[in-house]
Design an enzyme around this catalytic site. Sequence first.
Site, PDB file in Angstrom:
ATOM      1  N   CYS A   1       0.868  -1.172   0.000  1.00 34.00           N
ATOM      2  CA  CYS A   1       0.000   0.000   0.000  1.00 34.00           C
ATOM      3  C   CYS A   1       0.904   1.220   0.000  1.00 34.00           C
ATOM      4  CB  CYS A   1      -0.914   0.009   1.217  1.00 34.00           C
ATOM      5  SG  CYS A   1      -2.002   1.463   1.277  1.00 34.00           S
ATOM      6  N   GLU A  40      -3.334   1.073  -6.611  1.00 32.47           N
ATOM      7  CA  GLU A  40      -2.254   0.126  -6.881  1.00 32.47           C
ATOM      8  C   GLU A  40      -1.928   0.168  -8.368  1.00 32.47           C
ATOM      9  OE1 GLU A  40       0.616  -1.209  -6.184  1.00 32.47           O
ATOM     10  OE2 GLU A  40      -0.381  -1.998  -4.384  1.00 32.47           O
TER      11      GLU A  40
END
Length: 271
Positions: A2, A114
Amino acid sequence: MCGRYASSRGPEDLAGIFEVEKWEPEETLEPDYNVAPTKEVYAVLDRPVKDADDPRPVRQLRKLKWGLVPSWAKTPEGGARMINARAETVHEKPSYRRAFATRRCILPADGYYEWVTAPQERDLEVEGKKKRPRKQPYFVLPADGSVFAMAGLYEFWRDRTLPDEHPLAWWVTCSVITTEAETSPLAVAPAEGPRSLHDIHPRMPLMLTPDRWDAWLDPARTDVEDLRSLLAPPPEGLMRAYPVSTAVSNVRNNSPELLKELEGPEEGTLF
């Protein structure tokens, strides 16, 4: 992993969702659609209130800096690299194990970004070769629009170069716990491109479903094996993902437009 996420909910909304008992208006943050390491972020945690007569833990909404600095660190310079802690090893790594035992938090988000890592890209990374310059970013969020509650850790660090009364004498920092990305089909997948989270990237933030919030935040739970049971992945089929503009790749860009769903990947990007 993340490395970026979005957090647009206000403190009143978060206080209601997480049954927060205490938060300070002066710690209110502006909506952030491109949260990056070292930024200040909201965290939900259970902790006794300083100087209070009642020693019981109180559910609080606090403002923390993203990038954990261990209490024993000589300087805070490594915090920007410690934004993620792996669920598989968090209980044993020196930088995280003490926080895992007693200082756990929830980092609320709308969802996370992402950048796709296709198989050929992963091979290049393993070989240590230069990555391709343009990856397609995706926004990943709960399919039902609920809050994305990321499992996190927090830690206190004392800057010994400053006097006790200095407002920056204490740093409170945090890290997101990550786990293996789901290989099951997304609840809502893009029209073209990845069909699962693992198709985008092999890691993802560990999402805590509401039935685990109280147990995760309870500072009285310190047994390592008991706590490790809380690191189990959430049920499959809860997430959706869609492509967004590569503008999110520049941390200086920060607006709701970053969350706009594209019809397909941008030209010249992977997937």
